[in-house]
Design an enzyme around this catalytic site. Structure first.
Site, PDB file in Angstrom:
ATOM      1  N   GLN A  50       0.819  -1.224   0.000  1.00 51.85           N
ATOM      2  CA  GLN A  50       0.000   0.000   0.000  1.00 51.85           C
ATOM      3  C   GLN A  50       0.848   1.267   0.000  1.00 51.85           C
ATOM      4  OE1 GLN A  50      -2.679  -1.402   3.436  1.00 51.85           O
ATOM      5  NE2 GLN A  50      -4.026  -0.119   2.190  1.00 51.85           N
ATOM      6  N   HIS A 136      -7.289  -9.070   6.798  1.00 53.24           N
ATOM      7  CA  HIS A 136      -7.404  -8.042   5.752  1.00 53.24           C
ATOM      8  C   HIS A 136      -6.010  -7.684   5.211  1.00 53.24           C
ATOM      9  CE1 HIS A 136      -9.160  -4.041   4.241  1.00 53.24           C
ATOM     10  NE2 HIS A 136      -7.856  -3.876   4.142  1.00 53.24           N
TER      11      HIS A 136
HETATM   12 CO    CO Z   1      -6.567  -2.464   3.222  1.00 56.25          CO
END
Ligand code: CO
Length: 188
Positions: A50, A136
């Site tokens: 990310q 997640h």
């Molecule tokens: Co996420």
């Protein structure tokens, strides 16, 4: 140093992570940057891809917002070794999918093996919110996003919202990189 967060439509969010081999100062600095980025964005979990790094690393801290209670855990080369049969539903969000929330069904309890910053292996059990956040984030390391797990009917309803996220038509309080890797300054 805070790092910009990649939009879910950037291809790096679909790549499988690679193993960490060097447990050095550089790794420590990088995870510090990840923590600063996660706290700065009010997140409770963040995977390395990310912020544009393909390595198998994620961080979680369920107390992210409450400075006095912060207790981050850094997972390196994690492997989930056990999932409970019992599941629960909970509305999830993701820093790479700004302001989009939807219910996801996941096992309630997990057992996970991972290395810490010194390369030492740990085996731990987690339940409740932490088990969810860990699953997640672990999905991110396999190129999986939480909206992959919602029903197709719900995804159809969400189409307009997701299209806006794809086309940078949103405001958010942290810096992002869009699907083409272009810098989008925080605007909320
Ligand atoms: Co996420």
């Amino acid at each position: 140093m805070k790092l910009p967060i990649y939009n879910c439509y950037h291809p790096i969010l679909r790549k499988k992570s690679t193993a960490v081999t060097g447990f050095d100062e550089k790794l420590k600095n990088f995870t510090n940057n990840m923590l600063e980025t996660m706290y700065g964005a009010d997140g409770i979990g963040l995977a390395a891809n990310q912020v544009g790094d393909p390595r198998s690393i994620f961080i979680v801290d369920e107390f992210s917002g409450d400075i006095s209670k912060r207790s981050p855990i850094i997972f390196i080369n994690p492997k989930i070794s056990l999932f409970s049969d019992e599941t629960s539903d909970y509305k999830e969000g993701c820093l790479s999918i700004p302001k989009f929330y939807e219910y996801v069904t996941r096992p309630e309890l997990i057992q996970i093996e991972y290395q810490d910053l010194n390369g030492v292996t740990h085996k731990m059990e987690f339940g409740d919110l932490l088990a969810r956040v860990i699953q997640h984030e672990f999905d991110h390391l396999n190129g999986v996003l939480f909206f992959d797990k919602i029903s197709s009917i719900k995804k159809t309803f969400a189409q307009n919202k997701l299209r806006k996220i794809e086309k940078d038509k949103f405001t958010i309080h942290y810096d992002m990189l869009n699907r083409n890797g272009e810098y989008i300054k925080a605007s909320d």
